[in-house]
Write an enzyme that holds these catalytic residues in place. Sequence first.
Site, PDB file in Angstrom:
ATOM      1  N   THR A 150      13.352   3.969  10.270  1.00  0.00           N
ATOM      2  CA  THR A 150      14.220   3.033  10.451  1.00  0.00           C
ATOM      3  C   THR A 150      14.012   1.658   9.579  1.00  0.00           C
ATOM      4  OG1 THR A 150      14.742   3.784  12.590  1.00  0.00           O
ATOM      5  CG2 THR A 150      15.471   1.579  12.280  1.00  0.00           C
ATOM      6  N   SER A 162       4.787  -7.042  -2.791  1.00  0.00           N
ATOM      7  CA  SER A 162       4.680  -7.327  -1.254  1.00  0.00           C
ATOM      8  C   SER A 162       5.191  -8.714  -0.969  1.00  0.00           C
ATOM      9  CB  SER A 162       3.134  -7.225  -1.050  1.00  0.00           C
ATOM     10  OG  SER A 162       2.766  -7.052   0.393  1.00  0.00           O
ATOM     11  N   CYS A 212     -17.974  -5.718   4.169  1.00  0.00           N
ATOM     12  CA  CYS A 212     -19.302  -5.169   4.964  1.00  0.00           C
ATOM     13  C   CYS A 212     -18.808  -4.111   5.774  1.00  0.00           C
ATOM     14  CB  CYS A 212     -19.758  -6.722   6.051  1.00  0.00           C
ATOM     15  SG  CYS A 212     -21.160  -5.865   6.978  1.00  0.00           S
ATOM     16  N   THR A 222       0.895  -1.139   0.056  1.00  0.00           N
ATOM     17  CA  THR A 222      -0.047  -0.154   0.017  1.00  0.00           C
ATOM     18  C   THR A 222       0.981   1.289   0.123  1.00  0.00           C
ATOM     19  OG1 THR A 222      -1.784  -1.320   1.088  1.00  0.00           O
ATOM     20  CG2 THR A 222      -1.786   1.261   1.324  1.00  0.00           C
ATOM     21  N   GLN A 232      -0.072  -9.426  -6.441  1.00  0.00           N
ATOM     22  CA  GLN A 232      -0.607 -10.865  -6.509  1.00  0.00           C
ATOM     23  C   GLN A 232       0.352 -11.722  -7.435  1.00  0.00           C
ATOM     24  OE1 GLN A 232      -2.683 -12.340  -4.511  1.00  0.00           O
ATOM     25  NE2 GLN A 232      -3.744  -9.909  -3.600  1.00  0.00           N
ATOM     26  N   HIS A 267       3.721 -10.505   1.952  1.00  0.00           N
ATOM     27  CA  HIS A 267       3.021 -11.712   2.514  1.00  0.00           C
ATOM     28  C   HIS A 267       1.987 -12.392   1.846  1.00  0.00           C
ATOM     29  CE1 HIS A 267      -0.863  -9.212   3.042  1.00  0.00           C
ATOM     30  NE2 HIS A 267      -0.009  -8.174   2.843  1.00  0.00           N
ATOM     31  N   ASN A 275      -6.459  -9.446  -7.441  1.00  0.00           N
ATOM     32  CA  ASN A 275      -6.468 -10.097  -6.063  1.00  0.00           C
ATOM     33  C   ASN A 275      -7.782 -10.925  -5.831  1.00  0.00           C
ATOM     34  OD1 ASN A 275      -6.764  -7.254  -6.250  1.00  0.00           O
ATOM     35  ND2 ASN A 275      -7.929  -7.491  -4.435  1.00  0.00           N
TER      36      ASN A 275
HETATM   37  N1  PLP Z   1      -2.315  -4.439  -4.413  1.00  0.00           N
HETATM   38  C1  PLP Z   1      -2.748  -5.827  -4.501  1.00  0.00           C
HETATM   39  C2  PLP Z   1      -3.370  -6.439  -5.874  1.00  0.00           C
HETATM   40  C3  PLP Z   1      -3.288  -6.483  -3.531  1.00  0.00           C
HETATM   41  O1  PLP Z   1      -4.133  -7.541  -3.599  1.00  0.00           O
HETATM   42  C4  PLP Z   1      -2.880  -5.824  -1.992  1.00  0.00           C
HETATM   43  C5  PLP Z   1      -3.600  -6.516  -0.848  1.00  0.00           C
HETATM   44  O2  PLP Z   1      -4.242  -7.227  -0.808  1.00  0.00           O
HETATM   45  C6  PLP Z   1      -2.260  -4.774  -1.978  1.00  0.00           C
HETATM   46  C7  PLP Z   1      -1.836  -3.736  -3.316  1.00  0.00           C
HETATM   47  C8  PLP Z   1      -1.732  -3.957  -0.797  1.00  0.00           C
HETATM   48  O3  PLP Z   1      -0.687  -4.839  -0.263  1.00  0.00           O
HETATM   49  P1  PLP Z   1      -0.120  -4.750   1.329  1.00  0.00           P
HETATM   50  O4  PLP Z   1      -1.146  -5.588   2.252  1.00  0.00           O
HETATM   51  O5  PLP Z   1       1.353  -5.229   1.352  1.00  0.00           O
HETATM   52  O6  PLP Z   1      -0.263  -3.262   1.902  1.00  0.00           O
END
Ligand code: PLP
Length: 375
Positions: free
Chosen positions: A236, A198, A318, A74, A178, A200, A150
């Site tokens: 940091t 990203s 929701c 993000t 993704q 995670h 996503n």
């Molecule tokens: N972009 C996409 C396509 C995502 O699926 C997501 C998270 O679901 C993000 C951006 C944001 O990622 P992060 O959770 O690392 O902020």
Amino acid sequence: MQNLDRTYLDNNATSPLRIEVREAMVAALDDCGNASSIHIDGQRARKYVENSRKQLVAYLGLPSSDLIFTSGATEACQLALDSAKSMGFDVAIIGAAEHDAIYAYALEIFENVKIVPLKTNGEIDISVLEKHLSESAENKPFVAIQAANNETGIISPISQISGLIRQYGAAFMVDAVQAFGKMKPDEYAGYADWLIISGHKIGGPLGIGALLLAPGIEPAKNRPGGGQERGNRSGTQNTPAIHAFGTLASVLDDFDQSELRDEFEKELLTNWPNAKIFGKELKRLTNTSYFAIPDWSAEHLVIALDLSGVSVSSGSACSSGSVKTSRVLKAMNVDESIAKCAVRVSFGWKSTSQDVKAILNAMKAADLRRKAQAA
Ligand code: PLP
């Protein structure tokens, strides 16, 4: 502590840590040092950061090491959009299915935003993209199109889109959150001027992401503070997560969960022949299945599965007591009554055929209960 009896099928939301990544992260957590400090402990921390940068750039197959670590995708999306703005790009051409990290922020900071719609099958409408590009030729446009969605898992034709964008001399921002670890990097990485990833979604830790800049792209300098990341993103550095992110890049292999996904969808259609699978005829991430069973609300199905120990997510969010339909399904012109039944199953690196059986058994049992209650 995660309950090992549960079936976790929400990997596009977040995914379990890989063993090697966890080990690397724990080791770095125990290793105190600030990457900005000049003493030996600081130098060790800095090594984690620089090594991880190299591992990620090598995995992505990119020549440059202009990679900025962030607190997640993000923040990386916002830094990318800030960079476009500070470089004087004045028309933002944005895909209708972009994550809000791009979509909402672009609408907030750019006056001139043009949306590229989806076709009803979920495909990005390239003819409208071309129209927007030709109409913006007098200005300085950039295009933001994600590598994969996503919700639906639909993969964008990045090389074709890139060809068109270059023809018009525009720049290209690719949210590859993704795609990272689920597609081959050469399918998306080298085409982007701004590339966002990203950790995670594929076995890395939460709260770590990166923005990669192609040569000639200047970072926005709007994160004042300690001047870390060569002044491009103060704060940091989160060395344990950064070290884990680099380790993740070094262990990623060819991810393919199409067998599980196809088995699940085959059984889904056998048991619920009226189920609609979004994007089924397009190239999708191998781990993602997004479907709706008419008259079986996502809210009900997701809760029923949760009570049976299966985690999936719904396409509608929701908030404040009202259910909001997915913007992606709206863009595909999916009827509201179907959209509110949309459920996403996303397999991960840890998923097995046992998980497919578990979700199908849970769905069959929930359906019997639902029908008995309705009778
Ligand atoms: N972009 C996409 C396509 C995502 O699926 C997501 C998270 O679901 C993000 C951006 C944001 O990622 P992060 O959770 O690392 O902020």
